[in-house]
Each structure stands twice: as C-alpha cells, then as structure tokens.
Design an enzyme around this catalytic site. Structure first.
Site, PDB file in Angstrom:
ATOM      1  N   ARG A  16       0.803  -1.223   0.000  1.00  0.00           N
ATOM      2  CA  ARG A  16       0.000   0.000   0.000  1.00  0.00           C
ATOM      3  C   ARG A  16       0.842   1.283   0.000  1.00  0.00           C
ATOM      4  NH1 ARG A  16      -3.651  -2.383   4.877  1.00  0.00           N
ATOM      5  NH2 ARG A  16      -1.784  -3.678   5.091  1.00  0.00           N
ATOM      6  N   THR A  78       1.066 -12.938   9.038  1.00  0.00           N
ATOM      7  CA  THR A  78       1.691 -12.625  10.334  1.00  0.00           C
ATOM      8  C   THR A  78       1.858 -13.879  11.202  1.00  0.00           C
ATOM      9  OG1 THR A  78      -0.521 -11.928  11.068  1.00  0.00           O
ATOM     10  CG2 THR A  78       0.995 -10.189  10.444  1.00  0.00           C
ATOM     11  N   ASP A 101       5.676  -1.777  11.577  1.00  0.00           N
ATOM     12  CA  ASP A 101       4.976  -0.620  11.012  1.00  0.00           C
ATOM     13  C   ASP A 101       4.127   0.106  12.051  1.00  0.00           C
ATOM     14  OD1 ASP A 101       2.867  -2.385  11.335  1.00  0.00           O
ATOM     15  OD2 ASP A 101       2.070  -2.151   9.314  1.00  0.00           O
ATOM     16  N   ASN A 167      -7.461  -4.208  17.204  1.00  0.00           N
ATOM     17  CA  ASN A 167      -6.211  -4.882  17.535  1.00  0.00           C
ATOM     18  C   ASN A 167      -5.065  -4.003  17.064  1.00  0.00           C
ATOM     19  OD1 ASN A 167      -4.051  -6.672  17.754  1.00  0.00           O
ATOM     20  ND2 ASN A 167      -4.549  -7.697  15.816  1.00  0.00           N
ATOM     21  N   LYS A 348      33.491  25.338   3.158  1.00  0.00           N
ATOM     22  CA  LYS A 348      33.566  23.880   3.053  1.00  0.00           C
ATOM     23  C   LYS A 348      34.873  23.380   3.637  1.00  0.00           C
ATOM     24  CE  LYS A 348      35.598  21.420   0.274  1.00  0.00           C
ATOM     25  NZ  LYS A 348      36.290  20.819  -0.872  1.00  0.00           N
ATOM     26  N   TYR A 363      33.813  32.519  -0.847  1.00  0.00           N
ATOM     27  CA  TYR A 363      33.891  31.060  -0.851  1.00  0.00           C
ATOM     28  C   TYR A 363      35.187  30.650  -0.170  1.00  0.00           C
ATOM     29  CZ  TYR A 363      34.729  26.276  -2.004  1.00  0.00           C
ATOM     30  OH  TYR A 363      35.005  24.940  -1.875  1.00  0.00           O
ATOM     31  N   ASN A 383      40.482  26.673  -4.666  1.00  0.00           N
ATOM     32  CA  ASN A 383      41.036  25.436  -4.089  1.00  0.00           C
ATOM     33  C   ASN A 383      41.161  24.304  -5.101  1.00  0.00           C
ATOM     34  OD1 ASN A 383      38.209  25.312  -4.239  1.00  0.00           O
ATOM     35  ND2 ASN A 383      38.098  23.795  -2.604  1.00  0.00           N
TER      36      ASN A 383
END
Ligand code: UD1
Ligand code: CA
Length: 451
Positions: A16, A78, A101, A167, A348, A363, A383
């Site tokens: 599903r 199950t 689930d 349940n 970075k 930068y 760089n």
C-alpha cells in the site's frame, strides 16, 4: 524480564506504500519506522530481540544492530512470520510480538501490557485501542465483555465492522501455548494468509486465559500502511518531540513551522525561530538562537551562538558566533568561538579560528584560517585546479582585502595584509603587504571624446 524476548515482524512488502523502499524503512522524524520500534523495545527490560525479515531484507539489515535476524522467505502472513521465530526461542517462556509498522508505540505501554500478561497468568495478551474510525484494523470481538476473537476487516460481518475496539498488532504470548496454537491455524480467509490473530480464537476455545489491555493514547496504535498514514505518523511524532523540548525549557516561537528529528539534542533557553529544521544528531547549547529559515543537519552549535537563514551540514560551531543570513556551511567545517560568518558565504572543509570574520560574499574551501583574521567581501579561495583540491592557510590576524583570489596551495603569514583585488599565487610572509594589481591609468581624453 528474564526468559522474555521480543519478536518484530518486518518481512512484508508494504504494497500500500507503492514504494521501492521496504515499508519499515520509511522514516518518521528522520528515523526508519523499524528503528523507532527497536528503540522503544530497548527501553523495556527485554534482552533478546528477533527481527523477522523477508522482503527488501538487504536494505533493512544495514540499520540493525544487536538483534537476531530471522528470515521469512515467503510472506504467508503474520502467523507464518511468528512461526519462523519459534524454533529460536530456546529458554524463552514469553514473547512480546510487535509490528515494524507501528512506530509510535511507547515503552510504558509495552511494560504495562507485559505486567498485565504476567499478573493474569495469560496464555496471550493483546494491546487494543478504541478508534472512532476503525477502518482497516482487526476488530476485537467480545461477548458480555469477554474476549472471543479477533476478526480482520476483510473477513468481518457488517455488524463486526461497527466494533470500535481494534487490535493494535502488539501482543504477549506464552511461547509453548503459542507454538501449539500456531499449528492449528489455516489460511482459509479473505486474504489466504496465516493470520497471527487466529491463534486467539484457538486459545480461547481451549479455555486459555486471554487478557486485553486498551491503551488510552490512540496515537500509538497507528499502523502505517500508506503514505497518508505515514504523514499522519510524522505529525504525531513531531508534536511529541516539540512538546518534549517545550517542557525542557526550549522556546519554540512557531511549532507549526518547526521540525526537529528525534535524535536532536537541545538545551534549556535555546530559542528556535520559525521555519527551522533540525536534523540528524544536531546538538544546540544554551542561549543559542536558531532561525528563522535555518536547516541544520548533524551540526553542533555552542552557547550563545545565533544562526539565521542558513543551511549547515556536519559542522561544529563554537560559542557566541554569528552566522548568516544566507550562509552555507558544508561538511568538515569547524568554526571556533566568536566567529562571524555573514551573508552569501559558503564554507567547506575549513577551520575558522577564534574571532575570525568573513562578513560577506566569500567562498572558503579546504582552508585553515587563524584567529582574528578578517576576510574582505568577495574573497575566493581557488582550491580546485580541475584535478586536485589544494589548501589555503591564513595565519592569525591577517587582513585579506576585498575581492581577493587566493590560488591554493598558498599561505598568508601572520598579520600580513593583502591589497584589495589581488590574485595571490605565491606565499606571503608575516607582517607583509602583498598587492597584485596593474597600475591604474586615468585617461582624460576618452571621456572628452564621448561628450
Ligand atoms: C495487522 C493485524 C490486524 C491489526 C493491524 C494493526 C493480522 C492478520 N492482522 O493487520 O488485526 O489491526 O495489524 O496494525 O495480523 N508481516 C510479516 N510477514 C508476513 C506478513 C506481515 O513480517 O508474512 C509484517 C509486516 O511487515 C508488518 C506486520 O507484519 O510489519 C503487520 O502486517 P500488515 O500486513 O501490515 O498487517 P495489517 O493488515 O496491518
Ligand atoms: Ca499494518
């Protein structure tokens, strides 16, 4: 609880969901559903955990640790799933069975279910809930208040479908009694499956004790079978997390636009501004102000730091820093105390020393920047030469003029000054002015001609 084990059913495909990802790997608050279930079990006193895997097993195994995997080759229901675990249960008297689930289940509830099971000396115990709209769930059929059986929606009569007690798919079983009952179930039903829920009827007919425990928190009974239920689950878990942090003294200006993953850690007196997303293992220290419009993934943020309109990933930020607006902080970056990173700055894999300032339009990549360095607007560390990445080192208190290109590898000495607009390709010694520009010519006649 000695002689107890947990069995988590996670072998189904989850048709599903209409997904290539196995259902239990879909995430809620940044964590796969199955992981939520396992984390919950670990908070209950149960030592051994069996996980039943089948469909998409290779994709799931990677997140599992300290569990015993049981393979269900064909997913025949199950009942068939739990049957696979039984031969591994030597020395175990009771098992708690859960579905992968059902990620909103809470440890307190599992504990209560187990206690009721033990107190009643039950052969089996079921966790139930009362739903206004019970559609899709198995119904608890009782006669004069006494449990009779569980009937699946697809097999239920129209009268049974009116029953609101459902349940939840969480149970406790006496292993020996479950083993015998499992031998008696058949797949003669609407789905042609071995239903675990059928063992209750078998046990009931044998006169065994079956207890039911109805949880008041209907949320935790949510079984996630579809994307709509996934979104519903996300909303529930999100408000649980937000309420937790509100209780712990965090200010959340607008809970409606704040998203915090389950493994994030906050401190009292943190303020979260609207439109903020904190992901992964992000940690924020006291008096920090995060947002608005900020997304941090796996970041560490020190005391008193403010971060606004920023995206950060795997970055460590010290105390009393000011970040943003519009900063992009990329992995491998370490920002020390009192640093200012301003607007339109990308950083970075770099270290920024205490008190360094990069206020605008830069930068900075693969760089090591010393204490109290000032980086002028428009500075770029070049760089990458097209093949390799190289390092830029700027020593303490150096001053980089605006619009400078630093062509790596290159090193700028302590207290050195770079003239604005320079393209620096050679190292600059300490306390030296480096300037790389052609001489300006002011051509007067040209202007006259135009006129
Ligand atoms: C099941 C219950 C239903 C209950 C609901 C609660 C049965 C027959 N029905 O229905 O009474 O109200 O849960 O959410 O048990 N699985 C396996 N192997 C299989 C089949 C399923 O491991 O062969 C796993 C699935 O991956 C899933 C769990 O068992 O995690 C439950 O299966 P699912 O198909 O979702 O059952 P429901 O139809 O929701
Ligand atoms: Ca289900």
């Amino acid at each position: 609880m000695p002689n107890w084990a947990a069995v988590v059913m996670a072998a189904g495909k989850g048709t599903r969901m209409k997904s290539k990802l196995p259902k239990v790997m879909h995430t809620l608050a940044g964590k796969p559903m199955l992981q939520h279930v396992l984390d919950c079990i670990r908070k209950v006193d149960i030592q051994r955990i069996f996980v039943i895997l089948g469909h998409g097993r290779e994709q799931i195994e990677g997140i599992l640790d300290s569990v015993e995997i049981v393979v269900q080759e064909e997913q025949l229901g199950t009942g068939h799933a739990v049957m696979q675990a039984i031969p591994h249960c030597h020395g175990i008297d009771h098992i708690m069975v859960l579905s992968g689930d059902q990620p909103l289940i809470r440890p307190e509830t599992l504990q209560s279910l187990a206690e009721i099971h033990k107190e009643n000396g039950a052969a089996a115990s079921i966790l139930t809930a009362v739903f206004e709209n019970p559609q899709g769930y198995g119904r608890i059929v009782k006669e004069e208040g006494r449990f009779q059986k569980i009937v699946e929606e697809k097999d239920a009569t129209s009268e049974e479908r009116l029953i609101k007690e459902i349940n939840t798919g969480t149970y406790c079983f006496n292993v020996a009694k479950l083993r015998d009952a499992l031998e008696k179930i058949t797949p003669q039903n609407a789905q042609g499956e071995y239903y675990l829920t059928d063992v209750f009827k078998v046990l009931q007919e044998q006169g065994e004790i079956i207890s039911t425990y109805c949880t008041e928190d209907v949320h935790e009974a949510l079984g996630i079978n579809s994307r709509a239920q996934l979104a519903q689950g996300e909303e529930i878990i999100r408000s649980r997390i937000l309420n937790h942090w509100l209780d712990e003294g965090v200010t959340i200006i607008d809970p409606n636009t704040t998203y915090i993953d389950e493994d994030v850690e906050l401190t009292s007196d943190v303020t979260i501004q609207p439109f903020t997303i904190l992901k992964g293992k992000t940690r924020i220290a006291e008096d920090a102000i995060i947002g608005p419009h900020t997304t941090l993934t796996d970041c560490i943020c020190g005391k008193g730091t403010s971060i606004t309109h920023t995206v950060g990933e795997s970055v460590t930020i010290g105390e009393n820093c000011r970040i943003g607006p519009f900063a992009y902080l990329r992995p491998g970056t370490e920002i020390h105390d009192g640093v200012r990173v301003g607007d339109f700055v990308e950083i970075k894999n770099s270290i920024l020393g205490e008190g360094a300032k990069i206020p605008h339009l830069s930068y900075i990549g693969d760089s090591q920047i010393g204490k109290s360095v000032n980086v002028g607007a428009g500075t770029i560390t070049c760089n990458y030469d097209g093949v390799n990445k190289h390092k830029t080192i700027i020593k303490d208190k150096a001053f980089i003029g605006s619009n400078t290109n630093l062509v790596a590898p290159v090193e700028i000495g302590e207290e050195a000054v770079i003239g604005a607009g320079s393209t620096i390709t050679k190292d600059v010694p300490a306390s030296t002015l480096a300037i790389e520009r052609s001489t300006q010519r002011n051509v007067k006649k040209l202007v006259q001609k135009k006129k």
